[in-house]
Motif scaffolding. Structure first.
Motif, PDB file in Angstrom:
ATOM      1  N   TYR A 164      -5.229  -2.956  -0.734  1.00 21.28           N
ATOM      2  CA  TYR A 164      -6.237  -2.512   0.061  1.00 21.28           C
ATOM      3  C   TYR A 164      -7.385  -3.876   0.421  1.00 21.28           C
ATOM      4  O   TYR A 164      -7.637  -3.565   1.516  1.00 21.28           O
ATOM      5  CB  TYR A 164      -6.966  -1.609  -0.764  1.00 21.28           C
TER       6      TYR A 164
ATOM      7  N   ILE B   8       1.032  -1.137  -0.005  1.00 16.43           N
ATOM      8  CA  ILE B   8       0.025  -0.009   0.111  1.00 16.43           C
ATOM      9  C   ILE B   8       1.026   1.309  -0.117  1.00 16.43           C
ATOM     10  O   ILE B   8       0.602   2.195  -0.736  1.00 16.43           O
ATOM     11  CB  ILE B   8      -0.887  -0.090   1.216  1.00 16.43           C
TER      12      ILE B   8
ATOM     13  N   LYS C  55       0.194   3.183  -3.484  1.00 14.07           N
ATOM     14  CA  LYS C  55      -0.933   4.191  -3.274  1.00 14.07           C
ATOM     15  C   LYS C  55      -1.094   5.308  -4.146  1.00 14.07           C
ATOM     16  O   LYS C  55      -2.321   5.671  -4.345  1.00 14.07           O
ATOM     17  CB  LYS C  55      -1.218   4.722  -1.735  1.00 14.07           C
TER      18      LYS C  55
END
Length: 557
Positions: free
Chosen positions: A102, A86, A90
Motif C-alpha cells: 500500500y 497487494i 490484503k
C-alpha cells in the motif's frame, strides 16, 4: 568479477535445490543478495529464482518478498509487482505486508500527481502497519500523509510529522537508509521554505546536501539543490538561485520523465530573471513551465501564478488571443487545484484521523481483554468507550460549528466596528453624564479620552513597550487617573485594553492584507505589538473564541 561469478553460481545452485529449502521469511537475505549484485540482469535472475521457488511452495510471504525486490530493480517499469503484493496479502497480517505494498502504491500515485488516490493507499498502509506492529512502516505512511498535508496547505502540521519522522530514524539508526532519511530532510526543508522559516530551511538544506553527497543519493540531492535555489530566490540572491536551479534541473532531467519538478525549476528561474530585470529570459522560462503544466495537468499550487506573468506579457504585446488562451488554461488548472485541495483538506482529517481513532479504540479494547479477569465488565467497558468516542466526535463537530459561527460573527463585527471621530467624541460627551463619579475633573476625563482616541486612531498600541506608567507619561497624566478612566470608560483593565486593541488591529489587517496571512504566528504577533506567539494566541482566543491559525486558514478561503 569475483562477485559476479559467485552470484551466477548461487543462482544455479538455488535453481537445483528449491525443494530442500525450509520456508521462512527471506526478506533480509534476498535484499542483501540483490544489493550486492551490480548487474541488473543478474538481480532480476536472482529475484525470479526466489519467486519461482516461493510460488512452487505456495509461500505467500516470500512470493511478496520476491515481488518487492523485483519491483525495486526498475520501479517505474515494475508497478505490476506492487499490485500483485497487494492482491495476495490484503487479507493477511504479515509484519511488512500488505502495508509495504500500500505504501509504495501510494508513492506511485503521489509521483503521478494523483493525490486523492495516494491518500487512499497511505491510509490503508497506516492501518495495516499499525495492525501488524510495524512502527517503521507506520511512520513512513504517516510521513507520506504529511506530504499530502503539505500539498493541501497544512504545512505547520506537516512539519511536525516530518520532524517526528526524522527523530524516529535518528533514534533507530538500524532503520535508516539513504532513501528514507534523505527524503525526510528534503520534505522538512521544503516545508520550511513555504512557511518562510528561512533560517531553519538553510540549516536543513545544508544538512541534506551533506547527507546526499555522502550517500551518493543523486535523486534527493537534486531535489534539495532545487530547494536551495528557491531559498536563495527568497533571500533575493537571484544569480545563486539560478545556478542552483539549473544544476538541480540538469540532474532531474536524467531520471524524472514526469517533468513536474522541472516545471518548478523553470518557474523560479523565470522569477529570478524577472527580478533581475531580464524580461525576455524570464518569459522564456515561464513558457516552459506552461508547456509542462498543460502536458501533465499536475497542478503545483506554488507555481500556478505563472499565468499572471504570461497574461501580463501577452497584454503588453496586445496579443488578445494568447491572453484568452492563458486565462482558459489557468481556469482549468485552478479548478483541478481547488478540487484536490478541498478533497485533501476534508479527507485527510476524516479518513486518516478517523483511522487513527479507530485504531486506538481497537488497541484499548485488546489491552482491556488481555488484562481484565472480569469478562462481564467487557460489555460495560465497550459501551463506555463508545459513548466517550461519540461524545468526542460530537464535541469536535460542535467545536467546528461554533468556530464557524464565531468566525462569521467576527467578520461582521469587524465590518461594523468603524465609527468616525466626531461620533466617538460625541459618545464620549454623552458617556460623561452616564458614568459614575470617579473623582476626576470632567475636563481631565475629556482630555484623556481624547488622547486615548488619538492613541487608538494612530495605532500606537502596536509598539511592544507600553506599560500603564509609560502610557500615562506619554499622555501627560498619571497612572491612577489613566487606570480609572480605562476601567470605567473602556470597561476593561489596562492589560486587556491593550490586548483588545491589538487583536482588533490584527483582525482588520489579516482581513485586508493577504501577504500578512503568509507570516508565521510569531511574526504576526510581533507586527501587532505582542512579545510572542503564545500571548497573542491566548489573547486572540480570549476575545474571539477562536485561535488566529483558524481565522487565517478560513479568511484565505
Amino acid at each position: 568479477m569475483k562477485m559476479k561469478c559467485l552470484s551466477i553460481i548461487f543462482v544455479i545452485i538455488l535453481s537445483f535445490s528449491k525443494h530442500s529449502m525450509v520456508a521462512q521469511d527471506n526478506y533480509l537475505e534476498l535484499r542483501e543478495l540483490i544489493q550486492k549484485e551490480k548487474i541488473d540482469s543478474l538481480k532480476i535472475k536472482i529475484g525470479q529464482t526466489y519467486l519461482d521457488d516461493a510460488i512452487h511452495k505456495s509461500d505467500t510471504i516470500n512470493i511478496s518478498n520476491a515481488y518487492f525486490q523485483l519491483f525495486r530493480t526498475r520501479p517505474k517499469d515494475n508497478v505490476a509487482y506492487i499490485d500483485s503484493i497487494i492482491a495476495i496479502t490484503k487479507s493477511k497480517n504479515y509484519f511488512r505486508y500488505p502495508a509495504l505494498g500500500y505504501l509504495y502504491k501510494g508513492n506511485i500515485k503521489f509521483e503521478l500527481g494523483s493525490y486523492i488516490e495516494a491518500l487512499e493507499f497511505y491510509v490503508k498502509a497506516s492501518e495495516a502497519a499499525k495492525k501488524s506492529g510495524n512502527d517503521r512502516l507506520y511512520l513512513s505512511a504517516k510521513f507520506n500523509i504529511g506530504l499530502l498535508k503539505n500539498t493541501s496547505g497544512d504545512r505547520e502540521e506537516a512539519q511536525t510529522i516530518f520532524a517526528e519522522y526524522i527523530e524516529f530514524l535518528e533514534q533507530n539508526p538500524k532503520y535508516i537508509n539513504k532513501l528514507n532519511y534523505n527524503r525526510g530532510l528534503f520534505a522538512l526543508a521544503d516545508s520550511y521554505i513555504h512557511t518562510k522559516k528561512l533560517e531553519l530551511a538553510e540549516i536543513t538544506i545544508n544538512k541534506g546536501i551533506k547527507k546526499t553527497i555522502k550517500t551518493g543519493d543523486s535523486v534527493v540531492y537534486s531535489y534539495i539543490l532545487v530547494t536551495s535555489g528557491i531559498h536563495q530566490y527568497l533571500l533575493n540572491n537571484y544569480h545563486k538561485a539560478i545556478d542552483s536551479l539549473q544544476k538541480g534541473k540538469k540532474i532531474i532531467q536524467k531520471f524524472d520523465p514526469l517533468e513536474t519538478r522541472i516545471a518548478t525549476c523553470d518557474y523560479y528561474i523565470g522569477r529570478s530573471y524577472k527580478d533581475l530585470g531580464e524580461e525576455e529570459k524570464s518569459i522564456s522560462y515561464f513558457k516552459k513551465t506552461d508547456t509542462i503544466l498543460r502536458k501533465t495537468k499536475d497542478v503545483i499550487p506554488d507555481i500556478i501564478d505563472v499565468y499572471d506573468y504570461l497574461r501580463a506579457y501577452s497584454k503588453s504585446k496586445n496579443d488578445y488571443e494568447l491572453q484568452i488562451e492563458y486565462i482558459n488554461t489557468q481556469l482549468e488548472l485552478d479548478s483541478i487545484k481547488h478540487a484536490n485541495q478541498v478533497y485533501l483538506t476534508r479527507n485527510i482529517t476524516r479518513k486518516y484521523d478517523a483511522a487513527e481513532l479507530i485504531s486506538e479504540k481497537e488497541r484499548l479494547i485488546k489491552q482491556f481483554e488481555k488484562d481484565t479477569f472480569l469478562k462481564d465488565n467487557t460489555i460495560i467497558f465497550l459501551l463506555v468507550l463508545s459513548i466517550i468516542l461519540i461524545l468526542v466526535a460530537v464535541y469536535g463537530l460542535r467545536k467546528s460549528y461554533l468556530n464557524k459561527i464565531r468566525f462569521q460573527k467576527l467578520l461582521e463585527q469587524q465590518k461594523n466596528s468603524k465609527v468616525n471621530q466626531s461620533e466617538l467624541i460625541k459618545d464620549i460627551s454623552n458617556d460623561l453624564v452616564k458614568k459614575e463619579d470617579i473623582d476626576i475633573p470632567e475636563d481631565v476625563i475629556k482630555t484623556i479620552l481624547k488622547k486615548l482616541h488619538d492613541f487608538e486612531d494612530k495605532n500606537q498600541f502596536v509598539k511592544k513597550h507600553y506599560t500603564l506608567n509609560s502610557l500615562a507619561k506619554e499622555l501627560s497624566t498619571n497612572s491612577a487617573y489613566l487606570s480609572k478612566i480605562i476601567n470605567v470608560y473602556k470597561n476593561v483593565n489596562f492589560a486587556n485594553y491593550l490586548n483588545n486593541l491589538r487583536i482588533d488591529f490584527a483582525i482588520d489587517q489579516l482581513s485586508v492584507n493577504k501577504s500578512l496571512r503568509s507570516y508565521t504566528i510569531q511574526a504576526i504577533a510581533e507586527e501587532v505589538g505582542f512579545k510572542n506567539a503564545q500571548s497573542f494566541s491566548s489573547a486572540f482566543h480570549k476575545k474571539t473564541g477562536i485561535y488566529p491559525s483558524y481565522f487565517i486558514k478560513h479568511i484565505k478561503s
